[in-house]
Write a protein that holds these residues in place. Structure first.
Motif, PDB file in Angstrom:
ATOM      1  N   GLN A  72      36.820  46.952  30.931  1.00 26.84           N
ATOM      2  CA  GLN A  72      35.995  45.881  30.565  1.00 26.84           C
ATOM      3  C   GLN A  72      36.552  44.454  30.577  1.00 26.84           C
ATOM      4  O   GLN A  72      36.057  43.543  31.161  1.00 26.84           O
ATOM      5  CB  GLN A  72      35.583  45.913  29.043  1.00 26.84           C
ATOM      6  N   ARG A  73      38.005  44.549  30.615  1.00 27.80           N
ATOM      7  CA  ARG A  73      38.621  43.159  30.846  1.00 27.80           C
ATOM      8  C   ARG A  73      38.511  42.880  32.189  1.00 27.80           C
ATOM      9  O   ARG A  73      38.413  41.637  32.653  1.00 27.80           O
ATOM     10  CB  ARG A  73      39.925  43.490  30.224  1.00 27.80           C
ATOM     11  N   GLU A  74      38.622  44.023  33.226  1.00 27.38           N
ATOM     12  CA  GLU A  74      38.661  43.738  34.492  1.00 27.38           C
ATOM     13  C   GLU A  74      37.088  42.953  34.899  1.00 27.38           C
ATOM     14  O   GLU A  74      37.063  42.055  35.617  1.00 27.38           O
ATOM     15  CB  GLU A  74      39.028  44.635  35.314  1.00 27.38           C
ATOM     16  N   LEU A  75      36.303  43.584  34.443  1.00 30.85           N
ATOM     17  CA  LEU A  75      34.862  43.261  34.637  1.00 30.85           C
ATOM     18  C   LEU A  75      34.548  41.755  34.074  1.00 30.85           C
ATOM     19  O   LEU A  75      33.907  40.964  34.991  1.00 30.85           O
ATOM     20  CB  LEU A  75      33.749  44.110  34.157  1.00 30.85           C
ATOM     21  N   GLN A  76      35.107  41.454  33.047  1.00 35.45           N
ATOM     22  CA  GLN A  76      34.955  40.055  32.618  1.00 35.45           C
ATOM     23  C   GLN A  76      35.599  39.151  33.584  1.00 35.45           C
ATOM     24  O   GLN A  76      35.097  38.179  33.894  1.00 35.45           O
ATOM     25  CB  GLN A  76      35.619  40.037  31.148  1.00 35.45           C
ATOM     26  N   ARG A  77      36.985  39.422  33.905  1.00 39.35           N
ATOM     27  CA  ARG A  77      37.611  38.575  34.893  1.00 39.35           C
ATOM     28  C   ARG A  77      36.962  38.338  36.221  1.00 39.35           C
ATOM     29  O   ARG A  77      36.915  37.446  36.781  1.00 39.35           O
ATOM     30  CB  ARG A  77      39.044  39.110  35.318  1.00 39.35           C
ATOM     31  N   VAL A  78      36.348  39.556  36.657  1.00 37.28           N
ATOM     32  CA  VAL A  78      35.612  39.518  37.933  1.00 37.28           C
ATOM     33  C   VAL A  78      34.602  38.772  38.008  1.00 37.28           C
ATOM     34  O   VAL A  78      34.053  37.918  38.786  1.00 37.28           O
ATOM     35  CB  VAL A  78      35.193  40.967  38.639  1.00 37.28           C
ATOM     36  N   ARG A  79      33.644  38.655  36.779  1.00 36.15           N
ATOM     37  CA  ARG A  79      32.349  37.944  36.578  1.00 36.15           C
ATOM     38  C   ARG A  79      32.908  36.343  36.672  1.00 36.15           C
ATOM     39  O   ARG A  79      31.931  35.622  37.103  1.00 36.15           O
ATOM     40  CB  ARG A  79      31.906  38.577  35.253  1.00 36.15           C
ATOM     41  N   GLN A  80      33.951  36.158  35.961  1.00 35.46           N
ATOM     42  CA  GLN A  80      34.410  34.566  35.854  1.00 35.46           C
ATOM     43  C   GLN A  80      34.716  34.150  36.995  1.00 35.46           C
ATOM     44  O   GLN A  80      34.346  32.924  37.540  1.00 35.46           O
ATOM     45  CB  GLN A  80      35.418  34.688  35.074  1.00 35.46           C
ATOM     46  N   GLU A  81      35.310  35.056  37.892  1.00 30.92           N
ATOM     47  CA  GLU A  81      35.572  34.562  39.309  1.00 30.92           C
ATOM     48  C   GLU A  81      34.377  34.327  40.462  1.00 30.92           C
ATOM     49  O   GLU A  81      34.395  33.484  40.913  1.00 30.92           O
ATOM     50  CB  GLU A  81      36.838  35.464  40.064  1.00 30.92           C
ATOM     51  N   ARG A  82      33.528  35.252  39.914  1.00 33.02           N
ATOM     52  CA  ARG A  82      32.271  34.949  40.874  1.00 33.02           C
ATOM     53  C   ARG A  82      31.553  33.888  40.357  1.00 33.02           C
ATOM     54  O   ARG A  82      30.985  33.058  41.194  1.00 33.02           O
ATOM     55  CB  ARG A  82      31.343  36.309  40.381  1.00 33.02           C
ATOM     56  N   ASP A  83      31.504  33.528  38.985  1.00 30.24           N
ATOM     57  CA  ASP A  83      30.804  32.353  38.541  1.00 30.24           C
ATOM     58  C   ASP A  83      31.440  31.045  38.949  1.00 30.24           C
ATOM     59  O   ASP A  83      30.646  29.976  39.481  1.00 30.24           O
ATOM     60  CB  ASP A  83      30.786  32.394  37.072  1.00 30.24           C
ATOM     61  N   ILE A  84      32.853  31.044  39.057  1.00 32.40           N
ATOM     62  CA  ILE A  84      33.588  30.049  39.822  1.00 32.40           C
ATOM     63  C   ILE A  84      33.212  29.741  41.028  1.00 32.40           C
ATOM     64  O   ILE A  84      33.003  28.618  41.756  1.00 32.40           O
ATOM     65  CB  ILE A  84      34.915  30.173  39.510  1.00 32.40           C
ATOM     66  N   LEU A  85      33.096  30.804  42.120  1.00 32.99           N
ATOM     67  CA  LEU A  85      32.827  30.558  43.353  1.00 32.99           C
ATOM     68  C   LEU A  85      31.232  30.183  43.664  1.00 32.99           C
ATOM     69  O   LEU A  85      31.352  29.277  44.508  1.00 32.99           O
ATOM     70  CB  LEU A  85      33.023  32.097  43.922  1.00 32.99           C
ATOM     71  N   LYS A  86      30.463  30.516  42.608  1.00 30.43           N
ATOM     72  CA  LYS A  86      29.159  30.204  42.869  1.00 30.43           C
ATOM     73  C   LYS A  86      28.985  28.698  42.584  1.00 30.43           C
ATOM     74  O   LYS A  86      28.369  28.055  43.373  1.00 30.43           O
ATOM     75  CB  LYS A  86      28.199  30.910  41.879  1.00 30.43           C
ATOM     76  N   LYS A  87      29.602  28.116  41.631  1.00 28.01           N
ATOM     77  CA  LYS A  87      29.611  26.694  41.245  1.00 28.01           C
ATOM     78  C   LYS A  87      30.407  26.098  42.442  1.00 28.01           C
ATOM     79  O   LYS A  87      29.851  25.117  42.676  1.00 28.01           O
ATOM     80  CB  LYS A  87      30.460  26.540  39.918  1.00 28.01           C
ATOM     81  N   ALA A  88      31.424  26.541  42.842  1.00 26.30           N
ATOM     82  CA  ALA A  88      32.228  25.895  44.101  1.00 26.30           C
ATOM     83  C   ALA A  88      31.119  25.797  45.365  1.00 26.30           C
ATOM     84  O   ALA A  88      31.166  24.738  46.051  1.00 26.30           O
ATOM     85  CB  ALA A  88      33.300  26.597  44.425  1.00 26.30           C
ATOM     86  N   LEU A  89      30.504  26.811  45.696  1.00 27.15           N
ATOM     87  CA  LEU A  89      29.400  26.772  46.755  1.00 27.15           C
ATOM     88  C   LEU A  89      28.353  25.802  46.590  1.00 27.15           C
ATOM     89  O   LEU A  89      28.054  24.892  47.525  1.00 27.15           O
ATOM     90  CB  LEU A  89      28.800  28.144  46.877  1.00 27.15           C
ATOM     91  N   ALA A  90      27.807  25.760  45.313  1.00 24.19           N
ATOM     92  CA  ALA A  90      26.835  24.732  44.999  1.00 24.19           C
ATOM     93  C   ALA A  90      27.351  23.316  45.060  1.00 24.19           C
ATOM     94  O   ALA A  90      26.734  22.480  45.659  1.00 24.19           O
ATOM     95  CB  ALA A  90      26.386  24.977  43.479  1.00 24.19           C
ATOM     96  N   ILE A  91      28.512  22.918  44.751  1.00 24.52           N
ATOM     97  CA  ILE A  91      29.045  21.858  44.861  1.00 24.52           C
ATOM     98  C   ILE A  91      29.263  21.136  46.370  1.00 24.52           C
ATOM     99  O   ILE A  91      28.997  20.247  46.911  1.00 24.52           O
ATOM    100  CB  ILE A  91      30.538  21.602  44.274  1.00 24.52           C
ATOM    101  N   PHE A  92      30.055  22.221  47.300  1.00 24.75           N
ATOM    102  CA  PHE A  92      30.005  22.000  48.478  1.00 24.75           C
ATOM    103  C   PHE A  92      28.903  21.725  49.195  1.00 24.75           C
ATOM    104  O   PHE A  92      28.758  21.171  50.363  1.00 24.75           O
ATOM    105  CB  PHE A  92      31.034  22.851  48.997  1.00 24.75           C
ATOM    106  N   SER A  93      27.545  22.597  48.789  1.00 18.11           N
ATOM    107  CA  SER A  93      26.811  22.663  49.504  1.00 18.11           C
ATOM    108  C   SER A  93      25.878  21.295  49.308  1.00 18.11           C
ATOM    109  O   SER A  93      25.430  20.761  50.238  1.00 18.11           O
ATOM    110  CB  SER A  93      25.699  23.593  49.040  1.00 18.11           C
ATOM    111  N   ASP A  94      26.053  20.654  48.342  1.00 19.57           N
ATOM    112  CA  ASP A  94      25.408  19.399  47.854  1.00 19.57           C
ATOM    113  C   ASP A  94      26.284  18.381  48.431  1.00 19.57           C
ATOM    114  O   ASP A  94      25.517  17.412  48.876  1.00 19.57           O
ATOM    115  CB  ASP A  94      25.473  19.187  46.298  1.00 19.57           C
ATOM    116  N   ARG A  95      27.439  18.376  48.989  1.00 22.51           N
ATOM    117  CA  ARG A  95      28.068  17.253  49.292  1.00 22.51           C
ATOM    118  C   ARG A  95      27.802  17.231  51.157  1.00 22.51           C
ATOM    119  O   ARG A  95      28.093  16.112  51.531  1.00 22.51           O
ATOM    120  CB  ARG A  95      29.694  17.457  49.572  1.00 22.51           C
ATOM    121  N   ARG A  96      27.323  18.114  51.734  1.00 24.30           N
ATOM    122  CA  ARG A  96      26.995  18.289  53.124  1.00 24.30           C
ATOM    123  C   ARG A  96      25.825  17.402  53.270  1.00 24.30           C
ATOM    124  O   ARG A  96      25.290  17.193  54.252  1.00 24.30           O
ATOM    125  CB  ARG A  96      26.750  19.818  53.496  1.00 24.30           C
ATOM    126  N   ARG A  97      24.818  17.414  52.427  1.00 31.55           N
ATOM    127  CA  ARG A  97      23.598  16.795  52.613  1.00 31.55           C
ATOM    128  C   ARG A  97      23.735  15.213  52.532  1.00 31.55           C
ATOM    129  O   ARG A  97      24.335  14.378  52.289  1.00 31.55           O
ATOM    130  CB  ARG A  97      22.397  16.979  51.347  1.00 31.55           C
TER     131      ARG A  97
END
Length: 97
Positions: A72-97
């Motif tokens: 359960q702890r590992e799953l929580q950590r992986v979900r947090q990492e996934r969410d951070i990567l999603k936010k980073a992708l959204a930020i860098f996708s907006d900068r290209r426009r």
């Protein structure tokens, strides 16, 4: 060193049944079956304590609570990492426009 023998669930249940029925002692049954009396005694205790779930296959064994908490702890950590990567992708996708 000899190979470790594996016995089926049915064999174990039948061996325990033989110790309870008839005029033979646990040691005699173990000798007849070619197994150690200590092993047969352990099977008998396991069957008494666990009932129908005794001698379950490896895949159906209950998972220890500590292992569940660790997963359960590992799953929580992986979900947090996934969410951070999603936010980073959204930020860098907006900068290209």
């Amino acid at each position: 060193m000899g190979r470790r023998r594996h016995f089926s669930r049915e064999f174990k249940i039948e061996a325990v049944r033989m110790t309870r029925e008839g005029d033979h002692t646990l040691a005699e049954v173990a000798l007849d079956l070619g197994i150690g009396a200590g092993l047969l005694g352990r099977w008998r205790r396991q069957l008494e304590q666990q009932g129908p779930s005794a001698f379950a296959d490896v895949g159906s064994r209950p998972v220890p609570d500590e292992q569940i908490r660790e997963l359960q702890r590992e799953l929580q950590r992986v979900r947090q990492e996934r969410d951070i990567l999603k936010k980073a992708l959204a930020i860098f996708s907006d900068r290209r426009r």
